[in-house]
Design a protein around this motif. Sequence first.
Motif, mmCIF file in Angstrom:
data_model
loop_
_atom_site.group_PDB
_atom_site.id
_atom_site.type_symbol
_atom_site.label_atom_id
_atom_site.label_comp_id
_atom_site.label_asym_id
_atom_site.label_seq_id
_atom_site.Cartn_x
_atom_site.Cartn_y
_atom_site.Cartn_z
ATOM 1 N N HIS A 127 0.850 -1.183 0.000
ATOM 2 C CA HIS A 127 0.000 0.000 0.000
ATOM 3 C C HIS A 127 0.886 1.233 0.000
ATOM 4 O O HIS A 127 1.809 1.332 0.802
ATOM 5 N N ALA A 128 0.627 2.149 -0.911
ATOM 6 C CA ALA A 128 1.391 3.394 -0.967
ATOM 7 C C ALA A 128 0.427 4.567 -1.071
ATOM 8 O O ALA A 128 -0.612 4.478 -1.728
ATOM 9 N N VAL A 129 0.794 5.653 -0.413
ATOM 10 C CA VAL A 129 0.017 6.893 -0.480
ATOM 11 C C VAL A 129 0.952 7.996 -0.949
ATOM 12 O O VAL A 129 2.053 8.164 -0.413
ATOM 13 N N VAL A 130 0.513 8.720 -1.965
ATOM 14 C CA VAL A 130 1.299 9.807 -2.541
ATOM 15 C C VAL A 130 0.438 11.063 -2.523
ATOM 16 O O VAL A 130 -0.759 11.013 -2.833
ATOM 17 N N PHE A 131 1.061 12.189 -2.168
ATOM 18 C CA PHE A 131 0.392 13.479 -2.192
ATOM 19 C C PHE A 131 1.042 14.342 -3.267
ATOM 20 O O PHE A 131 2.252 14.524 -3.259
ATOM 21 N N ALA A 132 0.209 14.865 -4.175
ATOM 22 C CA ALA A 132 0.699 15.736 -5.247
ATOM 23 C C ALA A 132 0.009 17.086 -5.133
ATOM 24 O O ALA A 132 -1.170 17.166 -4.754
ATOM 25 N N TRP A 133 0.736 18.143 -5.458
ATOM 26 C CA TRP A 133 0.168 19.484 -5.420
ATOM 27 C C TRP A 133 -0.919 19.561 -6.487
ATOM 28 O O TRP A 133 -0.665 19.390 -7.692
ATOM 29 N N ALA A 134 -2.167 19.780 -6.085
ATOM 30 C CA ALA A 134 -3.314 19.740 -6.995
ATOM 31 C C ALA A 134 -3.194 20.710 -8.174
ATOM 32 O O ALA A 134 -3.502 20.330 -9.308
ATOM 33 N N PRO A 135 -2.734 21.959 -7.982
ATOM 34 C CA PRO A 135 -2.601 22.849 -9.149
ATOM 35 C C PRO A 135 -1.622 22.319 -10.203
ATOM 36 O O PRO A 135 -1.811 22.559 -11.397
ATOM 37 N N ALA A 136 -0.591 21.599 -9.792
ATOM 38 C CA ALA A 136 0.355 21.034 -10.765
ATOM 39 C C ALA A 136 -0.308 19.915 -11.573
ATOM 40 O O ALA A 136 -0.087 19.800 -12.779
ATOM 41 N N ILE A 137 -1.121 19.094 -10.914
ATOM 42 C CA ILE A 137 -1.855 18.034 -11.626
ATOM 43 C C ILE A 137 -2.847 18.668 -12.594
ATOM 44 O O ILE A 137 -2.965 18.247 -13.748
ATOM 45 N N ALA A 138 -3.559 19.704 -12.138
ATOM 46 C CA ALA A 138 -4.526 20.389 -13.007
ATOM 47 C C ALA A 138 -3.825 21.009 -14.221
ATOM 48 O O ALA A 138 -4.345 20.944 -15.344
ATOM 49 N N SER A 139 -2.648 21.566 -14.019
ATOM 50 C CA SER A 139 -1.878 22.141 -15.124
ATOM 51 C C SER A 139 -1.487 21.064 -16.135
ATOM 52 O O SER A 139 -1.608 21.265 -17.353
ATOM 53 N N PHE A 140 -1.016 19.924 -15.647
ATOM 54 C CA PHE A 140 -0.664 18.808 -16.524
ATOM 55 C C PHE A 140 -1.889 18.380 -17.335
ATOM 56 O O PHE A 140 -1.807 18.182 -18.549
ATOM 57 N N LEU A 141 -3.032 18.240 -16.667
ATOM 58 C CA LEU A 141 -4.242 17.817 -17.370
ATOM 59 C C LEU A 141 -4.655 18.835 -18.438
ATOM 60 O O LEU A 141 -5.052 18.447 -19.539
ATOM 61 N N ARG A 142 -4.537 20.122 -18.130
ATOM 62 C CA ARG A 142 -4.860 21.150 -19.141
ATOM 63 C C ARG A 142 -3.987 20.987 -20.381
ATOM 64 O O ARG A 142 -4.451 21.136 -21.508
ATOM 65 N N GLU A 143 -2.716 20.659 -20.174
ATOM 66 C CA GLU A 143 -1.828 20.427 -21.319
ATOM 67 C C GLU A 143 -2.288 19.224 -22.132
ATOM 68 O O GLU A 143 -2.232 19.244 -23.367
#
Length: 142
Positions: free
Chosen positions: A100-116
Amino acid sequence: MNPFVHKTLVVQLLAHGTGRCPVLAHLSYDADDPFAVTAVFAHDGHVLASWRLDRQMLSDGLAGPVGVGDVRMRPEATGLWHELRLEFLGDVRPDGGRHHAVVFAWAPAIASFLRETYQVLPPGQERVRVDELLEEILSAAE
Protein backbone atom coordinates in the motif's frame (compact mmCIF):
# COMPACT_ATOMS: atom_id res chain seq x y z
CA MET A 1 1.13 19.60 -32.56
CA ASN A 2 3.15 17.24 -30.38
CA PRO A 3 0.89 14.31 -29.31
CA PHE A 4 2.89 13.86 -26.09
CA VAL A 5 2.82 15.69 -22.76
CA HIS A 6 5.39 15.10 -20.04
CA LYS A 7 5.75 16.74 -16.66
CA THR A 8 8.00 15.93 -13.72
CA LEU A 9 6.71 16.83 -10.28
CA VAL A 10 8.08 16.50 -6.79
CA VAL A 11 5.45 14.63 -4.79
CA GLN A 12 5.34 13.37 -1.22
CA LEU A 13 5.36 9.63 -0.50
CA LEU A 14 3.81 8.81 2.86
CA ALA A 15 6.18 6.33 4.48
CA HIS A 16 4.91 4.58 7.59
CA GLY A 17 6.89 5.53 10.65
CA THR A 18 8.81 8.35 8.98
CA GLY A 19 6.14 10.63 7.57
CA ARG A 20 6.37 12.10 4.08
CA CYS A 21 9.44 11.95 1.89
CA PRO A 22 9.89 13.63 -1.52
CA VAL A 23 10.02 11.52 -4.68
CA LEU A 24 9.76 12.40 -8.35
CA ALA A 25 6.62 11.67 -10.33
CA HIS A 26 7.10 11.59 -14.09
CA LEU A 27 3.67 12.01 -15.67
CA SER A 28 3.24 11.35 -19.37
CA TYR A 29 0.36 11.39 -21.81
CA ASP A 30 0.35 10.05 -25.35
CA ALA A 31 -2.60 10.82 -27.64
CA ASP A 32 -2.19 7.33 -29.16
CA ASP A 33 -3.33 5.94 -25.78
CA PRO A 34 -5.96 8.63 -25.20
CA PHE A 35 -7.52 7.50 -21.93
CA ALA A 36 -4.31 6.84 -19.96
CA VAL A 37 -1.74 8.82 -18.03
CA THR A 38 1.45 7.01 -17.07
CA ALA A 39 2.92 7.88 -13.68
CA VAL A 40 6.45 6.70 -12.90
CA PHE A 41 7.63 7.33 -9.34
CA ALA A 42 11.38 7.51 -8.80
CA HIS A 43 13.88 8.30 -6.07
CA ASP A 44 17.68 8.59 -6.36
CA GLY A 45 17.55 7.37 -9.96
CA HIS A 46 15.59 4.21 -9.10
CA VAL A 47 12.05 3.54 -10.30
CA LEU A 48 9.87 2.78 -7.29
CA ALA A 49 6.65 2.07 -9.20
CA SER A 50 4.91 2.69 -12.49
CA TRP A 51 1.14 3.01 -12.83
CA ARG A 52 -1.23 3.64 -15.74
CA LEU A 53 -3.97 5.96 -14.55
CA ASP A 54 -7.26 6.88 -16.17
CA ARG A 55 -7.07 10.52 -17.32
CA GLN A 56 -10.71 11.24 -16.44
CA MET A 57 -10.31 9.62 -13.02
CA LEU A 58 -7.27 11.82 -12.36
CA SER A 59 -9.37 14.89 -13.22
CA ASP A 60 -12.34 13.72 -11.14
CA GLY A 61 -10.04 13.03 -8.19
CA LEU A 62 -9.22 16.74 -8.00
CA ALA A 63 -12.90 17.45 -7.25
CA GLY A 64 -13.92 14.49 -5.09
CA PRO A 65 -13.20 10.90 -4.07
CA VAL A 66 -12.90 8.37 -6.93
CA GLY A 67 -11.81 4.77 -7.29
CA VAL A 68 -12.81 1.53 -5.64
CA GLY A 69 -10.08 -0.80 -6.88
CA ASP A 70 -6.29 -0.67 -6.79
CA VAL A 71 -6.16 3.11 -7.32
CA ARG A 72 -8.10 5.65 -5.26
CA MET A 73 -7.89 9.43 -5.34
CA ARG A 74 -9.35 12.34 -3.46
CA PRO A 75 -8.67 16.02 -2.89
CA GLU A 76 -7.13 17.03 0.41
CA ALA A 77 -6.66 20.56 1.73
CA THR A 78 -4.60 21.94 4.58
CA GLY A 79 -5.20 25.67 4.80
CA LEU A 80 -4.23 27.15 1.45
CA TRP A 81 -2.39 23.99 0.38
CA HIS A 82 -4.50 21.81 -1.95
CA GLU A 83 -3.29 18.31 -2.74
CA LEU A 84 -4.42 15.24 -4.60
CA ARG A 85 -4.13 12.13 -2.44
CA LEU A 86 -3.41 9.02 -4.50
CA GLU A 87 -3.60 5.59 -2.88
CA PHE A 88 -2.16 2.56 -4.63
CA LEU A 89 -2.77 -1.04 -3.65
CA GLY A 90 -0.17 -3.42 -5.01
CA ASP A 91 0.68 -7.10 -4.95
CA VAL A 92 -0.22 -9.41 -2.12
CA ARG A 93 2.48 -9.75 0.55
CA PRO A 94 3.48 -13.10 2.06
CA ASP A 95 1.47 -12.26 5.21
CA GLY A 96 -1.71 -11.97 3.11
CA GLY A 97 -1.89 -8.17 3.20
CA ARG A 98 -1.27 -5.97 0.19
CA HIS A 99 1.45 -3.46 -0.52
CA HIS A 100 0.00 0.00 0.00
CA ALA A 101 1.39 3.39 -0.97
CA VAL A 102 0.02 6.89 -0.48
CA VAL A 103 1.30 9.81 -2.54
CA PHE A 104 0.39 13.48 -2.19
CA ALA A 105 0.70 15.74 -5.25
CA TRP A 106 0.17 19.48 -5.42
CA ALA A 107 -3.31 19.74 -7.00
CA PRO A 108 -2.60 22.85 -9.15
CA ALA A 109 0.36 21.03 -10.76
CA ILE A 110 -1.85 18.03 -11.63
CA ALA A 111 -4.53 20.39 -13.01
CA SER A 112 -1.88 22.14 -15.12
CA PHE A 113 -0.66 18.81 -16.52
CA LEU A 114 -4.24 17.82 -17.37
CA ARG A 115 -4.86 21.15 -19.14
CA GLU A 116 -1.83 20.43 -21.32
CA THR A 117 -3.25 16.99 -22.20
CA TYR A 118 -6.59 18.61 -23.09
CA GLN A 119 -4.76 20.87 -25.56
CA VAL A 120 -3.43 17.74 -27.26
CA LEU A 121 -6.76 15.90 -27.15
CA PRO A 122 -9.84 17.47 -25.53
CA PRO A 123 -12.00 15.30 -23.25
CA GLY A 124 -14.76 13.56 -25.18
CA GLN A 125 -12.71 13.37 -28.37
CA GLU A 126 -10.80 10.24 -27.36
CA ARG A 127 -11.28 7.33 -29.74
CA VAL A 128 -10.28 3.70 -29.57
CA ARG A 129 -9.01 2.40 -32.88
CA VAL A 130 -11.03 -0.81 -32.77
CA ASP A 131 -10.38 -1.81 -36.40
CA GLU A 132 -6.60 -1.56 -35.94
CA LEU A 133 -6.79 -3.43 -32.63
CA LEU A 134 -8.82 -6.28 -34.15
CA GLU A 135 -6.47 -6.46 -37.14
CA GLU A 136 -3.49 -6.75 -34.78
CA ILE A 137 -5.17 -9.45 -32.70
CA LEU A 138 -6.25 -11.47 -35.74
CA SER A 139 -2.86 -11.23 -37.44
CA ALA A 140 -1.14 -12.48 -34.26
CA ALA A 141 -3.48 -15.48 -34.17
CA GLU A 142 -2.45 -16.63 -37.67
